[in-house]
Design a protein around this motif. Structure first.
Motif, PDB file in Angstrom:
ATOM      1  N   TYR A  97      24.366 -65.373 -19.751  1.00 14.68           N
ATOM      2  CA  TYR A  97      24.530 -66.250 -20.903  1.00 14.68           C
ATOM      3  C   TYR A  97      23.334 -66.122 -21.833  1.00 14.68           C
ATOM      4  N   GLN A  98      23.505 -66.633 -23.053  1.00 15.52           N
ATOM      5  CA  GLN A  98      22.460 -66.546 -24.069  1.00 15.52           C
ATOM      6  C   GLN A  98      22.310 -67.890 -24.757  1.00 15.52           C
ATOM      7  N   LEU A  99      21.338 -67.964 -25.653  1.00 14.70           N
ATOM      8  CA  LEU A  99      21.049 -69.219 -26.314  1.00 14.70           C
ATOM      9  C   LEU A  99      22.211 -69.679 -27.186  1.00 14.70           C
ATOM     10  N   ALA A 100      22.310 -70.990 -27.392  1.00 13.50           N
ATOM     11  CA  ALA A 100      23.370 -71.542 -28.226  1.00 13.50           C
ATOM     12  C   ALA A 100      23.298 -70.975 -29.637  1.00 13.50           C
ATOM     13  N   ALA A 101      24.477 -70.723 -30.184  1.00 18.20           N
ATOM     14  CA  ALA A 101      24.617 -70.278 -31.579  1.00 18.20           C
ATOM     15  C   ALA A 101      24.009 -68.905 -31.840  1.00 18.20           C
ATOM     16  N   ALA A 102      23.746 -68.136 -30.791  1.00 19.28           N
ATOM     17  CA  ALA A 102      23.212 -66.791 -30.999  1.00 19.28           C
ATOM     18  C   ALA A 102      24.295 -65.894 -31.594  1.00 19.28           C
ATOM     19  N   LEU A 103      23.923 -65.086 -32.584  1.00 18.91           N
ATOM     20  CA  LEU A 103      24.867 -64.157 -33.171  1.00 18.91           C
ATOM     21  C   LEU A 103      25.128 -63.017 -32.201  1.00 18.91           C
ATOM     22  N   ASP A 104      26.250 -62.353 -32.385  1.00 19.59           N
ATOM     23  CA  ASP A 104      26.589 -61.238 -31.506  1.00 19.59           C
ATOM     24  C   ASP A 104      25.494 -60.181 -31.563  1.00 19.59           C
ATOM     25  N   GLY A 105      24.856 -59.948 -30.425  1.00 15.47           N
ATOM     26  CA  GLY A 105      23.815 -58.936 -30.366  1.00 15.47           C
ATOM     27  C   GLY A 105      22.480 -59.366 -30.913  1.00 15.47           C
ATOM     28  N   ALA A 106      22.335 -60.644 -31.286  1.00 16.58           N
ATOM     29  CA  ALA A 106      21.096 -61.053 -31.940  1.00 16.58           C
ATOM     30  C   ALA A 106      20.311 -62.087 -31.142  1.00 16.58           C
ATOM     31  N   ALA A 107      20.735 -62.404 -29.925  1.00 14.66           N
ATOM     32  CA  ALA A 107      20.038 -63.409 -29.125  1.00 14.66           C
ATOM     33  C   ALA A 107      18.628 -62.943 -28.807  1.00 14.66           C
ATOM     34  N   GLN A 108      17.669 -63.857 -28.866  1.00 16.03           N
ATOM     35  CA  GLN A 108      16.302 -63.507 -28.512  1.00 16.03           C
ATOM     36  C   GLN A 108      16.085 -63.549 -27.005  1.00 16.03           C
ATOM     37  N   ARG A 109      16.594 -64.580 -26.347  1.00 15.62           N
ATOM     38  CA  ARG A 109      16.426 -64.682 -24.905  1.00 15.62           C
ATOM     39  C   ARG A 109      17.792 -64.756 -24.239  1.00 15.62           C
ATOM     40  N   VAL A 110      18.004 -63.903 -23.269  1.00 18.06           N
ATOM     41  CA  VAL A 110      19.269 -63.854 -22.547  1.00 18.06           C
ATOM     42  C   VAL A 110      18.974 -64.013 -21.063  1.00 18.06           C
ATOM     43  N   TYR A 111      19.977 -64.464 -20.311  1.00 18.05           N
ATOM     44  CA  TYR A 111      19.762 -64.849 -18.921  1.00 18.05           C
ATOM     45  C   TYR A 111      20.804 -64.224 -18.003  1.00 18.05           C
ATOM     46  N   MET A 112      20.365 -63.977 -16.761  1.00 16.12           N
ATOM     47  CA  MET A 112      21.268 -63.710 -15.659  1.00 16.12           C
ATOM     48  C   MET A 112      21.098 -64.882 -14.706  1.00 16.12           C
ATOM     49  N   GLU A 138      27.907 -52.931  -5.832  1.00 10.90           N
ATOM     50  CA  GLU A 138      28.784 -52.596  -6.945  1.00 10.90           C
ATOM     51  C   GLU A 138      28.325 -53.297  -8.215  1.00 10.90           C
ATOM     52  N   ALA A 139      28.386 -52.582  -9.342  1.00  8.80           N
ATOM     53  CA  ALA A 139      27.922 -53.111 -10.613  1.00  8.80           C
ATOM     54  C   ALA A 139      28.979 -53.985 -11.263  1.00  8.80           C
ATOM     55  N   VAL A 140      28.523 -55.031 -11.938  1.00 10.39           N
ATOM     56  CA  VAL A 140      29.405 -55.848 -12.771  1.00 10.39           C
ATOM     57  C   VAL A 140      28.797 -55.886 -14.165  1.00 10.39           C
ATOM     58  N   SER A 141      29.634 -55.747 -15.182  1.00 14.09           N
ATOM     59  CA  SER A 141      29.156 -55.618 -16.555  1.00 14.09           C
ATOM     60  C   SER A 141      29.446 -56.866 -17.368  1.00 14.09           C
ATOM     61  N   SER A 142      28.535 -57.173 -18.295  1.00  8.25           N
ATOM     62  CA  SER A 142      28.774 -58.290 -19.207  1.00  8.25           C
ATOM     63  C   SER A 142      29.966 -57.996 -20.115  1.00  8.25           C
ATOM     64  N   LYS A 143      30.291 -56.725 -20.290  1.00 10.96           N
ATOM     65  CA  LYS A 143      31.483 -56.383 -21.065  1.00 10.96           C
ATOM     66  C   LYS A 143      32.757 -56.776 -20.314  1.00 10.96           C
ATOM     67  N   THR A 144      32.694 -56.721 -18.988  1.00 13.71           N
ATOM     68  CA  THR A 144      33.867 -57.021 -18.178  1.00 13.71           C
ATOM     69  C   THR A 144      34.091 -58.513 -18.025  1.00 13.71           C
ATOM     70  N   ILE A 145      33.024 -59.255 -17.719  1.00 13.52           N
ATOM     71  CA  ILE A 145      33.201 -60.682 -17.432  1.00 13.52           C
ATOM     72  C   ILE A 145      32.951 -61.565 -18.647  1.00 13.52           C
ATOM     73  N   GLY A 146      32.335 -61.009 -19.699  1.00 16.00           N
ATOM     74  CA  GLY A 146      32.018 -61.815 -20.868  1.00 16.00           C
ATOM     75  C   GLY A 146      30.632 -62.419 -20.752  1.00 16.00           C
ATOM     76  N   ASN A 147      30.117 -62.832 -21.883  1.00 12.64           N
ATOM     77  CA  ASN A 147      28.753 -63.346 -21.964  1.00 12.64           C
ATOM     78  C   ASN A 147      28.811 -64.751 -22.522  1.00 12.64           C
ATOM     79  N   GLY A 148      28.488 -65.738 -21.727  1.00 16.37           N
ATOM     80  CA  GLY A 148      28.561 -67.122 -22.171  1.00 16.37           C
ATOM     81  C   GLY A 148      27.393 -67.513 -23.047  1.00 16.37           C
ATOM     82  N   ALA A 149      27.546 -68.637 -23.740  1.00 21.97           N
ATOM     83  CA  ALA A 149      26.466 -69.186 -24.559  1.00 21.97           C
ATOM     84  C   ALA A 149      26.291 -70.646 -24.199  1.00 21.97           C
ATOM     85  N   SER A 150      25.048 -71.097 -24.066  1.00 23.62           N
ATOM     86  CA  SER A 150      24.792 -72.482 -23.715  1.00 23.62           C
ATOM     87  C   SER A 150      25.045 -73.383 -24.915  1.00 23.62           C
TER      88      SER A 150
END
Length: 273
Positions: free
Chosen positions: A70-85, A250-262
């Motif tokens: 997931y990434q910070l709230a209201a982050a633009l696509d590809g523009a988040a400063q801090r991202v999390y696993m 086995e690898a899991v991709s953010s493209k496969t499961i999606g990337n949430g935003a707080s």
């Protein structure tokens, strides 16, 4: 025959991920010495019930470890400063890890265009082990997250495990032209390639005067009951329920499961950071 002077060690039963039973080493009741074979006679009904209750409780435990990005709230696509696993234990049993038997997850960032790699300003984890950073190679950058303590049952934000990466500016913000992530669990602590949980030790269940007398009953109950299990999932905006299976290795991709935003804001497209 010589008599034991210390409490008997707790036998362990685990099940391989596909459910194949595994017998605890050193527990061979049929070959037990006469004193041990007859020891159950001296195990009181109260102690037997305490053993039954403890083993039954342990066998109902189930850990459900869920990964998400997931990434910070209201982050633009590809523009988040801090991202999390993020890791959550949504089951009823803790997941075991230690410095000797750590949980290790490799997080790899992939730049859609190697010429547009993002700078990494900071990275780390909030009290859950250590994070080591590699170098950008052909548009990929790998971090190694090593967790060295048990993952408790998730009861709130303080019991969730986070690893973060702060990405600096770079490239354009066109969807698909930034970075996506893949995660692989390369080591699952003492649970590696297995599902299971140690039963409580006999001396933790009954009075010390009953330990020797109740060994046969305890061993029989351990071998007759399945143990707790662990299930690994990966969840995101593109999955439902607990998510998809995430086997060790086995690898899991953010493209496969999606990337949430707080904060309830829209998720980024295609899991792109």
């Amino acid at each position: 025959m010589p008599h034991a002077t210390n409490p008997a060690p707790s036998p362990s039963r685990r099940s391989v991920a596909k459910g194949v039973a595994w017998m605890a080493p050193g527990v061979t009741i049929a070959a037990a010495a006469p004193r041990l074979a007859a020891s159950d006679v001296g195990c009181s009904s109260e102690s037997q019930q305490e053993i039954n209750n403890a083993i039954t409780l342990a066998s109902t435990k189930h850990a459900q470890l869920q990964l998400n990005f997931y990434q910070l709230a209201a982050a633009l696509d590809g523009a988040a400063q801090r991202v999390y696993m993020n890791l959550k234990n949504l089951g009823t049993a803790p997941v075991s890890a230690s410095p000797e038997n750590p949980i290790i997850i490799e997080l790899t960032l992939h730049a859609a265009d190697p010429a547009q790699t993002r700078s990494v300003t900071t990275y780390g984890t909030r009290g859950w082990g250590t994070v080591d950073k590699g170098e950008w190679i052909n548009g990929t950058l790998t971090f190694t997250w090593t967790i060295t303590k048990n993952l408790p049952i998730t009861t709130g934000a303080g019991t969730e495990c986070d690893m973060y990466v702060a990405l600096g500016p770079g490239g354009v913000t066109t969807p698909g032209k930034q970075v996506h992530a893949e995660a692989v669990m390369t080591s699952f602590g003492v649970n590696d390639d297995l599902t299971g949980d140690d039963f409580p030790a006999l001396h933790d269940i009954v009075d010390t005067t009953q330990v020797l007398e109740c060994q046969e009953h305890y061993h029989a109950k351990v071998q007759a009951n399945p143990t707790a299990s662990y299930t690994l999932y990966a969840s995101g905006s593109k999955t439902s329920g607990m998510g998809i299976d995430w086997p060790v290795g086995e690898a899991v991709s953010s493209k496969t499961i999606g990337n949430g935003a707080s904060g309830g804001s829209a998720t980024s497209e295609n899991g792109i950071w």
